[in-house]
Design an enzyme around this catalytic site. Structure first.
Site, PDB file in Angstrom:
ATOM      1  N   LYS A 144      -8.891  -9.951 -10.794  1.00 42.31           N
ATOM      2  CA  LYS A 144     -10.036 -10.168  -9.895  1.00 42.31           C
ATOM      3  C   LYS A 144     -11.073  -9.058 -10.035  1.00 42.31           C
ATOM      4  O   LYS A 144     -10.732  -7.940 -10.452  1.00 42.31           O
ATOM      5  CB  LYS A 144      -9.569 -10.308  -8.443  1.00 42.31           C
ATOM      6  CG  LYS A 144      -9.050  -9.057  -7.779  1.00 42.31           C
ATOM      7  CD  LYS A 144      -8.932  -9.295  -6.269  1.00 42.31           C
ATOM      8  CE  LYS A 144      -9.031  -7.965  -5.533  1.00 42.31           C
ATOM      9  NZ  LYS A 144      -9.292  -8.053  -4.128  1.00 42.31           N
TER      10      LYS A 144
ATOM     11  N   LYS B  17     -13.093  -3.001  -7.208  1.00 39.98           N
ATOM     12  CA  LYS B  17     -13.467  -1.593  -7.411  1.00 39.98           C
ATOM     13  C   LYS B  17     -12.310  -0.813  -7.997  1.00 39.98           C
ATOM     14  O   LYS B  17     -12.483   0.026  -8.855  1.00 39.98           O
ATOM     15  CB  LYS B  17     -13.797  -0.937  -6.066  1.00 39.98           C
ATOM     16  CG  LYS B  17     -15.129  -1.311  -5.504  1.00 39.98           C
ATOM     17  CD  LYS B  17     -15.369  -0.570  -4.211  1.00 39.98           C
ATOM     18  CE  LYS B  17     -14.555  -1.098  -3.065  1.00 39.98           C
ATOM     19  NZ  LYS B  17     -15.070  -2.305  -2.443  1.00 39.98           N
TER      20      LYS B  17
ATOM     21  N   LYS C  59       0.821  -1.210   0.000  1.00 40.07           N
ATOM     22  CA  LYS C  59       0.000   0.000   0.000  1.00 40.07           C
ATOM     23  C   LYS C  59       0.851   1.254   0.000  1.00 40.07           C
ATOM     24  O   LYS C  59       0.463   2.263  -0.574  1.00 40.07           O
ATOM     25  CB  LYS C  59      -0.953  -0.001   1.204  1.00 40.07           C
ATOM     26  CG  LYS C  59      -2.103  -0.964   1.040  1.00 40.07           C
ATOM     27  CD  LYS C  59      -3.203  -0.671   2.022  1.00 40.07           C
ATOM     28  CE  LYS C  59      -4.409  -1.533   1.778  1.00 40.07           C
ATOM     29  NZ  LYS C  59      -5.447  -1.347   2.797  1.00 40.07           N
TER      30      LYS C  59
HETATM   31  P1  ADP Z   1     -11.834  -4.280  -3.701  1.00 37.70           P
HETATM   32  O1  ADP Z   1     -10.739  -5.128  -4.302  1.00 37.70           O
HETATM   33  O2  ADP Z   1     -13.006  -4.161  -4.608  1.00 37.70           O
HETATM   34  O3  ADP Z   1     -11.338  -2.947  -3.207  1.00 37.70           O
HETATM   35  P2  ADP Z   1     -11.799  -4.988  -0.923  1.00 37.70           P
HETATM   36  O4  ADP Z   1     -10.317  -5.053  -0.959  1.00 37.70           O
HETATM   37  O5  ADP Z   1     -12.438  -3.828  -0.250  1.00 37.70           O
HETATM   38  O6  ADP Z   1     -12.341  -5.075  -2.424  1.00 37.70           O
HETATM   39  O7  ADP Z   1     -12.313  -6.349  -0.302  1.00 37.70           O
HETATM   40  C1  ADP Z   1     -13.253  -6.484   0.723  1.00 37.70           C
HETATM   41  C2  ADP Z   1     -13.465  -7.970   0.970  1.00 37.70           C
HETATM   42  O8  ADP Z   1     -13.981  -8.626  -0.188  1.00 37.70           O
HETATM   43  C3  ADP Z   1     -12.174  -8.740   1.317  1.00 37.70           C
HETATM   44  O9  ADP Z   1     -12.467  -9.685   2.333  1.00 37.70           O
HETATM   45  C4  ADP Z   1     -11.805  -9.438   0.031  1.00 37.70           C
HETATM   46  O10 ADP Z   1     -11.105 -10.651   0.268  1.00 37.70           O
HETATM   47  C5  ADP Z   1     -13.152  -9.702  -0.609  1.00 37.70           C
HETATM   48  N1  ADP Z   1     -13.036  -9.633  -2.076  1.00 37.70           N
HETATM   49  C6  ADP Z   1     -12.761  -8.528  -2.802  1.00 37.70           C
HETATM   50  N2  ADP Z   1     -12.748  -8.797  -4.123  1.00 37.70           N
HETATM   51  C7  ADP Z   1     -13.003 -10.130  -4.234  1.00 37.70           C
HETATM   52  C8  ADP Z   1     -13.128 -11.030  -5.350  1.00 37.70           C
HETATM   53  N3  ADP Z   1     -12.985 -10.611  -6.600  1.00 37.70           N
HETATM   54  N4  ADP Z   1     -13.414 -12.339  -5.101  1.00 37.70           N
HETATM   55  C9  ADP Z   1     -13.566 -12.768  -3.835  1.00 37.70           C
HETATM   56  N5  ADP Z   1     -13.470 -11.982  -2.755  1.00 37.70           N
HETATM   57  C10 ADP Z   1     -13.197 -10.677  -2.920  1.00 37.70           C
END
Ligand code: ADP
Length: 334
Positions: free
Chosen positions: A196, A199, A110
């Site tokens: 993956k 957002k 980060k």
């Molecule tokens: P993003 O990548 O959209 O910013 P976050 O990092 O805020 O998402 O993730 C919040 C939660 O959702 C975490 O526990 C993460 O492991 C899960 N998560 C995020 N994206 C995925 C995905 N594509 N598949 C499965 N779990 C996910």
């Protein structure tokens, strides 16, 4: 008595199907079996440069979203309404080894992101994040914490902090919760199945669980299936992702019959996409309706969350009271 589970999430703007199938659905399911403490951790959301006007809005939005998908309000709390998290975090700073915190890969990732994308400002908060997380975990004396691979290192640090604390105060005070390993799917972006669903990758790379019907169906209809790079006899990432979504959404019959078509070499992508679209829409419609109801009763819902945070805070206060007793800090009963 039910065993206790603790889990936290940062208040980010949207909730997509990756978050839902990968994390939040699990929160809903665990409620049947465990006493659940679910935190929306706004202190953690301050560790990267952020918009002060949006933080509170996003915190409530996350609460509303979680409730709309089925998380019970009584299980939810907002971290800043339980300031003992920060107090225990400070105390834990003194039991956390600098060299170990420096080695946390999430901080490295980060902080290098931050260097690239913004002014290069890296806060002490970002560095200290896993120590506050240790406080989040230990303050409720939970039996289980559901964690993903990416959090394993932080949990190891939590264990070290607890051990050093126990050694120094001469008592096995903190017992480390067990990790609850649940099988959750990893959902890929439908626009680019090599990455993956997320957002941060941009709008087309995630499907909002509250999306309007037309947008949701369009995103599925335009999902990438074959990129031409798949070797003969191997399922492409895009098709595998659509099957994964179908299974995650609980459309088992469609999954079985479409998989048979695939194996027979007769799968029509349009059929697979239709089935995925309908399965996601089935969930989406329930969520949208529930959220509308929550928003219509916003005031009551906020009151309920303040009440549940107060109730949950009592547990945190008791831990901090005991910790102050053990560490030589003053405890005054007002
Ligand atoms: P993003 O990548 O959209 O910013 P976050 O990092 O805020 O998402 O993730 C919040 C939660 O959702 C975490 O526990 C993460 O492991 C899960 N998560 C995020 N994206 C995925 C995905 N594509 N598949 C499965 N779990 C996910």
């Amino acid at each position: 008595m039910k065993k206790r589970v603790l889990s936290c999430i940062q208040p980010t703007g949207h909730m997509h199907f990756g978050n839902y199938f990968g994390a939040n659905k699990n929160w809903v399911d665990l409620q049947a079996e465990y006493e659940c403490f679910y935190g929306v951790v706004d202190y953690h959301a301050m560790t990267m440069p952020y918009d002060v006007k949006k933080l509170r809005v996003n915190t409530w939005e996350m609460i509303f979203n979680l409730m709309a998908i089925g998380v019970k309000g009584e299980n939810l709390f907002v971290q800043s309404l339980v300031p003992e998290h920060a107090e225990l975090g400070w105390i834990f700073n003194n039991f956390a080894a600098m060299g170990r915190v420096e080695n946390m890969t999430q901080f490295k990732d980060k902080s290098s992101d931050s260097k690239e994308k913004s002014s290069g400002f890296i806060s002490v908060g970002l560095f200290d994040y896993p120590v506050l997380q240790a406080a989040d975990i230990l303050i409720y004396k939970a039996d289980y914490v559901p964690v993903g691979e990416d959090q394993k290192q932080h949990l190891e640090l939590t264990r070290e902090i607890a051990n050093r604390f126990n050694n120094q105060v001469g008592k096995e005070y903190f017992v480390l919760p067990e990790t609850l390993l649940t099988k959750t799917p990893k959902i890929k972006s439908t626009a680019d199945p090599s990455r993956k669903m997320s957002k941060s990758a941009g709008e087309k790379h995630y499907i909002n669980v509250f999306a309007d019907e037309a947008r949701l169906l369009k995103q599925i209809r335009s999902a990438v299936t074959d990129t031409g790079e798949t070797t003969e006899g191997q399922m492409s990432d895009g098709v595998a992702n659509l099957f994964e979504l179908l299974k995650a959404a609980g459309a088992d019959e469609d999954h079985t019959s479409l998989m048979k078509d695939y194996e027979a070499g007769q799968l029509k992508y349009v059929d697979l996409k239709d089935a995925v679209g309908q399965a996601l829409l089935g969930l989406n419609q329930g969520f949208v309706a529930a959220k509308a109801e929550i928003l219509a009763n916003k005031k009551d819902v906020k009151y309920q969350i303040k009440q549940s945070s107060e109730r949950i805070r009592k547990v945190a206060q008791e831990t901090v009271r005991e910790v102050k007793e053990l560490t030589g800090l003053l405890n005054v009963k007002f």
